[in-house]
Scaffold this motif. Structure first.
Motif, mmCIF file in Angstrom:
data_model
loop_
_atom_site.group_PDB
_atom_site.id
_atom_site.type_symbol
_atom_site.label_atom_id
_atom_site.label_comp_id
_atom_site.label_asym_id
_atom_site.label_seq_id
_atom_site.Cartn_x
_atom_site.Cartn_y
_atom_site.Cartn_z
ATOM 1 N N LEU A 172 43.507 44.901 29.633
ATOM 2 C CA LEU A 172 44.876 43.939 30.044
ATOM 3 C C LEU A 172 44.703 42.562 29.430
ATOM 4 C CD1 LEU A 172 45.487 44.832 33.684
ATOM 5 C CD2 LEU A 172 46.445 45.995 31.832
ATOM 6 N N PRO A 173 45.669 41.941 28.966
ATOM 7 C CA PRO A 173 45.831 40.640 28.519
ATOM 8 C C PRO A 173 45.320 39.575 29.689
ATOM 9 C CG PRO A 173 47.753 41.674 27.916
ATOM 10 C CD PRO A 173 47.143 42.596 29.007
ATOM 11 N N ALA A 174 44.552 38.671 29.476
ATOM 12 C CA ALA A 174 44.104 37.508 30.442
ATOM 13 C C ALA A 174 45.273 37.139 31.079
ATOM 14 C CB ALA A 174 43.199 36.328 29.570
ATOM 15 N N ALA A 175 46.494 36.860 30.476
ATOM 16 C CA ALA A 175 47.455 36.261 31.067
ATOM 17 C C ALA A 175 48.170 37.087 32.334
ATOM 18 C CB ALA A 175 48.639 36.014 30.117
ATOM 19 N N VAL A 176 47.894 38.468 32.018
ATOM 20 C CA VAL A 176 48.242 39.464 33.275
ATOM 21 C C VAL A 176 47.395 39.272 34.172
ATOM 22 C CG1 VAL A 176 48.540 41.806 33.751
ATOM 23 C CG2 VAL A 176 49.484 40.726 31.676
ATOM 24 N N THR A 177 45.815 39.481 33.972
ATOM 25 C CA THR A 177 44.893 39.611 34.866
ATOM 26 C C THR A 177 44.572 38.416 35.930
ATOM 27 O OG1 THR A 177 43.030 39.039 33.447
ATOM 28 C CG2 THR A 177 43.487 41.413 33.910
ATOM 29 N N ASP A 178 45.052 37.108 35.164
ATOM 30 C CA ASP A 178 44.974 35.688 35.872
ATOM 31 C C ASP A 178 46.167 35.290 36.553
ATOM 32 O OD1 ASP A 178 42.572 35.664 34.939
ATOM 33 O OD2 ASP A 178 43.105 34.384 33.058
ATOM 34 N N ARG A 179 47.389 36.315 36.871
ATOM 35 C CA ARG A 179 48.295 36.049 37.262
ATOM 36 C C ARG A 179 48.287 35.808 38.776
ATOM 37 N NH1 ARG A 179 53.510 37.392 35.471
ATOM 38 N NH2 ARG A 179 54.020 38.539 37.491
ATOM 39 N N SER A 180 48.883 34.863 39.415
ATOM 40 C CA SER A 180 48.754 34.415 40.808
ATOM 41 C C SER A 180 49.333 35.803 41.697
ATOM 42 C CB SER A 180 49.341 33.327 41.184
ATOM 43 O OG SER A 180 50.831 33.446 41.169
ATOM 44 N N ALA A 181 49.020 35.841 42.818
ATOM 45 C CA ALA A 181 49.203 36.756 43.450
ATOM 46 C C ALA A 181 50.796 36.476 44.101
ATOM 47 C CB ALA A 181 48.562 36.533 45.274
ATOM 48 N N ALA A 182 51.384 35.585 44.023
ATOM 49 C CA ALA A 182 52.659 35.113 44.272
ATOM 50 C C ALA A 182 53.536 35.577 43.259
ATOM 51 C CB ALA A 182 52.875 33.613 44.691
ATOM 52 N N GLU A 183 53.043 35.449 41.843
ATOM 53 C CA GLU A 183 53.657 35.665 40.594
ATOM 54 C C GLU A 183 53.852 37.321 40.492
ATOM 55 O OE1 GLU A 183 52.874 32.482 37.315
ATOM 56 O OE2 GLU A 183 51.319 34.020 37.778
ATOM 57 N N THR A 184 52.464 37.983 41.267
ATOM 58 C CA THR A 184 52.751 39.544 41.035
ATOM 59 C C THR A 184 53.462 39.995 42.157
ATOM 60 O OG1 THR A 184 50.439 39.414 40.309
ATOM 61 C CG2 THR A 184 51.106 41.496 41.107
ATOM 62 N N ALA A 220 54.061 42.491 50.286
ATOM 63 C CA ALA A 220 53.799 41.710 51.544
ATOM 64 C C ALA A 220 52.224 41.623 51.342
ATOM 65 C CB ALA A 220 54.063 42.615 52.775
ATOM 66 N N ARG A 221 51.339 42.486 51.091
ATOM 67 C CA ARG A 221 49.909 42.233 51.106
ATOM 68 C C ARG A 221 49.549 41.014 50.250
ATOM 69 N NH1 ARG A 221 44.501 45.657 50.132
ATOM 70 N NH2 ARG A 221 45.136 46.829 51.961
ATOM 71 N N LEU A 222 50.315 40.738 48.997
ATOM 72 C CA LEU A 222 50.123 39.726 48.122
ATOM 73 C C LEU A 222 50.460 38.432 48.641
ATOM 74 C CD1 LEU A 222 50.751 41.593 44.960
ATOM 75 C CD2 LEU A 222 48.822 40.637 45.054
ATOM 76 N N GLU A 223 51.275 38.732 49.414
ATOM 77 C CA GLU A 223 51.993 37.470 50.052
ATOM 78 C C GLU A 223 51.334 36.920 51.323
ATOM 79 O OE1 GLU A 223 56.471 38.073 48.390
ATOM 80 O OE2 GLU A 223 55.950 38.868 50.071
ATOM 81 N N GLY A 224 50.449 37.563 51.859
ATOM 82 C CA GLY A 224 49.752 37.405 53.186
ATOM 83 C C GLY A 224 50.609 37.760 54.264
ATOM 84 N N LYS A 225 51.526 38.704 54.273
ATOM 85 C CA LYS A 225 52.528 38.863 55.370
ATOM 86 C C LYS A 225 52.103 40.278 56.039
ATOM 87 C CE LYS A 225 56.237 36.639 53.039
ATOM 88 N NZ LYS A 225 57.643 36.793 52.559
ATOM 89 N N GLN A 226 52.182 40.270 57.264
ATOM 90 C CA GLN A 226 52.196 41.510 58.168
ATOM 91 C C GLN A 226 53.586 42.163 58.276
ATOM 92 O OE1 GLN A 226 49.247 42.344 58.964
ATOM 93 N NE2 GLN A 226 47.998 40.474 60.253
ATOM 94 N N VAL A 227 53.402 43.452 58.293
ATOM 95 C CA VAL A 227 54.593 44.471 58.248
ATOM 96 C C VAL A 227 54.724 45.414 59.324
ATOM 97 C CG1 VAL A 227 56.073 46.027 56.807
ATOM 98 C CG2 VAL A 227 54.665 44.450 55.606
ATOM 99 N N SER A 228 55.776 45.029 60.169
ATOM 100 C CA SER A 228 56.042 45.800 61.093
ATOM 101 C C SER A 228 56.786 47.284 60.903
ATOM 102 C CB SER A 228 56.732 45.117 62.296
ATOM 103 O OG SER A 228 58.140 44.986 61.869
#
Length: 292
Positions: A172-184, A220-228
């Motif tokens: 994968l291109p570095a630009a993809v692997t370096d994306r932040s969790a929020a962007e993903t 939700a996992r990338l955003e650090g949120k818990q899911v009910s």
């Protein structure tokens, strides 16, 4: 003892419900020709135990308890040793479903409960004695038939396991692997926008609750949120009773996992299993890279 009061013939189901809920459900059962009997809720956990017929027993959840009793909802398992138990959940009780999701002999259903829902449940727990033979869910639930959910969940679980075990994936291109969790996470939310199709086509044409559940949990996992459970039922975008069956099936297949709330040991949340999360990470990275 059960009190038979049905106008629809011999009892095929027994109710142990608060008065208002019982009255509403009786109307549905009578209209569908499903015979029913009444059990006093106070007798459910009596000592010695009150005799229960082998017919499915319908109870409700209220404030974490079996409605009409002071017993925790998880103790529905005591009742299920004698007869299949159908637990009716309203919106406020959905998150408590986690405590009973694994109990053998317990079925979950969301209120309001229609006649087709009841017939489908009777067939699934195999007590219809031919009465409900051949009945399948219709309308919004048409894609969920007996055995179909289990087969589909198993197929998805196998595919996820293969994807998660890949040692050599596309570079994968570095630009993809370096994306932040929020962007993903935003990318995942974009994928879910396909639900806008419902504005133009019948919703059941594209019903895909397993995928919607996994996308929501991945974001939700990338955003650090818990899911009910209640939140996940909304994300599944199908009737709540159907969503609960998908969540249970996916959990049983190892695709979803329950995580304890570190601040309250009595609460749990739903998350992707580690294997499913790894597979989803690979998928999202491939989408972002343009490889698929």
């Amino acid at each position: 003892m059960a009190e038979t009061f049905s106008v629809a013939g011999p009892a095929r189901i027994q109710l142990a419900l608060p008065q208002a809920l019982e009255t509403a459900l009786r109307t549905t059962l009578d209209a569908a020709g499903i015979g029913h009997a009444r059990i006093d809720t106070a007798a459910l956990f009596a000592e010695p135990p009150a005799p229960l017929a082998k017919l499915p027993l319908v109870v409700a959840a209220r404030d974490g308890l079996v409605a009409g009793t002071e017993r925790p909802l998880a103790e529905a398992g005591i009742l299920s040793k004698t007869a299949p138990v159908i637990v009716i959940l309203d919106d406020d009780a959905l998150d408590g479903a986690i405590s009973i999701m694994d109990i053998e002999g317990v079925e979950l259903a969301a209120w309001p409960l229609g006649a087709e829902d009841i017939l489908s449940i009777l067939e699934r727990i195999d007590i219809g004695q031919g009465y409900a033979a051949g009945v399948r869910e219709k309308g919004p639930d048409a894609f969920v038939q007996i055995g179909m959910l289990s087969d589909e969940v198993s197929r998805i679980a196998d595919q996820l396991a293969r994807l998660a075990s890949m040692k050599d994936g596309p570079v994968l291109p570095a630009a993809v692997t370096d994306r932040s969790a929020a962007e993903t996470a935003r990318s995942i939310r974009e994928i879910r926008k396909r639900q806008a199709r419902k504005q133009f086509f019948p919703a059941e044409l594209f019903a895909d609750p397993a995928w919607d559940i996994m996308l929501d949990l991945a974001a939700a996992r990338l955003e650090g949120k818990q899911v009910s459970v209640s939140s996940l039922c909304i994300a599944a975008d199908v009737p709540t009773t159907t969503a609960l069956r998908w969540i249970k099936g996916m959990t049983d297949a190892g695709m979803l996992a329950r995580r304890s709330d570190p601040e309250d040991g009595r609460r749990s949340f739903i998350d992707l299993s580690d294997k499913a999360a790894e597979a989803m990470d690979r998928y999202i990275a491939l989408v972002d890279s343009g490889a698929i």
